[in-house]
Design a protein around this motif. Structure first.
Motif, PDB file in Angstrom:
ATOM      1  N   VAL A 176      90.793  30.688  36.646  1.00 50.73           N
ATOM      2  CA  VAL A 176      90.943  30.086  37.977  1.00 50.73           C
ATOM      3  C   VAL A 176      90.047  30.830  38.963  1.00 50.73           C
ATOM      4  O   VAL A 176      90.016  32.068  38.974  1.00 50.73           O
ATOM      5  CB  VAL A 176      92.401  30.151  38.464  1.00 50.73           C
ATOM      6  CG1 VAL A 176      92.519  29.613  39.878  1.00 50.73           C
ATOM      7  CG2 VAL A 176      93.316  29.363  37.527  1.00 50.73           C
ATOM      8  N   GLN A 180      89.365  26.274  36.406  1.00 49.08           N
ATOM      9  CA  GLN A 180      89.798  25.473  37.557  1.00 49.08           C
ATOM     10  C   GLN A 180      89.324  26.120  38.845  1.00 49.08           C
ATOM     11  O   GLN A 180      89.300  27.348  38.968  1.00 49.08           O
ATOM     12  CB  GLN A 180      91.318  25.336  37.593  1.00 49.08           C
ATOM     13  CG  GLN A 180      91.817  24.416  38.715  1.00 49.08           C
ATOM     14  CD  GLN A 180      93.316  24.223  38.671  1.00 49.08           C
ATOM     15  OE1 GLN A 180      94.076  25.162  38.871  1.00 49.08           O
ATOM     16  NE2 GLN A 180      93.755  23.007  38.403  1.00 49.08           N
ATOM     17  N   LEU A 201      99.413  28.867  36.844  1.00 46.36           N
ATOM     18  CA  LEU A 201      98.060  29.119  36.370  1.00 46.36           C
ATOM     19  C   LEU A 201      98.009  28.982  34.856  1.00 46.36           C
ATOM     20  O   LEU A 201      98.707  29.692  34.128  1.00 46.36           O
ATOM     21  CB  LEU A 201      97.604  30.518  36.796  1.00 46.36           C
ATOM     22  CG  LEU A 201      97.641  30.773  38.310  1.00 46.36           C
ATOM     23  CD1 LEU A 201      97.093  32.154  38.626  1.00 46.36           C
ATOM     24  CD2 LEU A 201      96.856  29.701  39.062  1.00 46.36           C
ATOM     25  N   TYR A 244      92.774  23.940  30.785  1.00 45.51           N
ATOM     26  CA  TYR A 244      92.036  23.157  31.779  1.00 45.51           C
ATOM     27  C   TYR A 244      90.926  22.324  31.127  1.00 45.51           C
ATOM     28  O   TYR A 244      90.475  21.338  31.679  1.00 45.51           O
ATOM     29  CB  TYR A 244      91.412  24.078  32.823  1.00 45.51           C
ATOM     30  CG  TYR A 244      92.410  24.771  33.710  1.00 45.51           C
ATOM     31  CD1 TYR A 244      93.328  24.045  34.472  1.00 45.51           C
ATOM     32  CD2 TYR A 244      92.436  26.149  33.815  1.00 45.51           C
ATOM     33  CE1 TYR A 244      94.236  24.680  35.299  1.00 45.51           C
ATOM     34  CE2 TYR A 244      93.336  26.791  34.642  1.00 45.51           C
ATOM     35  CZ  TYR A 244      94.245  26.053  35.383  1.00 45.51           C
ATOM     36  OH  TYR A 244      95.141  26.683  36.193  1.00 45.51           O
TER      37      TYR A 244
END
Length: 316
Positions: free
Chosen positions: A227, A264, A305, A311
């Motif tokens: 992330v 992400q 997360l 993802y």
């Protein structure tokens, strides 16, 4: 791990959004809360959130502009009244200690917990058995830093079939193997952790940036992160304005995410000219054209997360 945005505005608060502060809640990993920046009103935002100052373990300051630090004196002063009596470590650029100590001294504030202030100029600033935190200087009007939080790989799950072969049953020996210890059975057989544990579980990598223009250290911090939290003060039609004020556009944030191979992208630090979510939507669309896995940071929204592979499920 979960992110919780306490403030997403740039410069000044509005009726819709507060100034910058981000909580990283790690209840499963270490039963702790880490805070990134502490703009004015942060402690009030926490009162309306599921975050607990009693769990606050560390605060990381990206830079000393007021919209990122003016909430510090109040939060530090009142933390104990909300159950926060455990030691707290505050990390920030040079000047952090002087700013905090001056505010506390002149206001005659007293705290009854151990506060440690660590000033840094980048590099590895923290490591323990579970996490590493690294920092790099970004490109802003004053020294502004980004943080890369790396969770160390965790042991794989115990293989019940292999344990049964050794005649092992649930109990303290399981815990020792999970901690990486080799055990000796009654017959003298050595059982090593790698004999009964599956593939180690890759730890997550979270990158949280301070205010910045596009620069090389963004990619250093964000490379292969699960992330990336990146400022998106303006849309790209105001790229010249963003550059003049040492900020980034939504498109530039997406370009950084794509170049860094992140899982992400979360956009935050929005100009107050964008009044609400409807006016912010064009920033999201601008970023998603280049990097589809993009979210807008919404205040008082808890974001679990996931890992990079979650993802990107079709990627190798």
């Amino acid at each position: 791990m979960e992110l919780y945005f306490l403030g997403t505005n740039a410069g000044v608060p509005t009726l819709q959004r507060n100034v910058t502060s981000i909580g990283l809640r790690m209840l499963d990993e270490r039963r702790a809360l880490w805070l990134f920046d502490c703009g004015e009103g942060t402690q009030h935002q926490i009162l309306s959130s599921p975050l607990k100052l009693s769990k606050l373990e560390k605060i990381f300051i990206t830079h000393l502009h007021g919209d990122h630090v003016f909430g510090l004196p109040g939060l530090l002063s009142s933390r104990a009244y909300q159950g926060g009596t455990t030691p707290l470590t505050l990390y920030g650029p040079p000047g952090t200690e002087r700013m905090v100590s001056t505010a506390m001294e002149l206001s005659q504030s007293r705290i009854n917990y151990e506060l440690t202030i660590v000033e840094h100029t980048g590099g590895k600033i923290f490591e323990d058995d579970s996490f590493i935190v690294e920092s790099e200087l970004l490109e802003h009007r004053i020294d502004s830093y980004g943080y890369r939080i790396t969770e160390k790989d965790r042991p794989g799950s115990l293989d019940s079939a292999r344990l049964a072969e050794y005649g092992l049953k649930p109990g303290p020996l399981f815990g020792r193997l999970k901690r990486g210890e080799t055990i000796t059975l009654e017959d003298g057989t050595l059982v090593r952790p790698e004999d009964v544990l599956g593939t180690p579980k890759r730890g997550k990598i979270i990158t949280i940036l301070g205010d910045t223009r596009p620069c090389d250290h963004v990619r250093t911090l964000a490379q292969d992160a699960d992330v990336l939290v990146h400022e998106a003060t303006f849309m790209h039609d105001l790229a010249d304005t963003a550059h003049e004020y040492y900020h980034s556009t939504a498109q530039e944030a997406a370009e950084a995410a794509r170049a860094s191979n992140v899982g992400q992208l979360i956009l935050t630090h929005f100009s107050s000219r964008y009044k609400d979510e409807e006016q912010l939507r064009p920033l999201l669309e601008e970023a998603q054209e280049l990097f589809p896995n993009t979210l807008l940071a919404i205040e008082h929204q808890l974001i679990p997360l996931a890992s990079w592979k979650e993802y990107n499920p079709v990627a190798d």
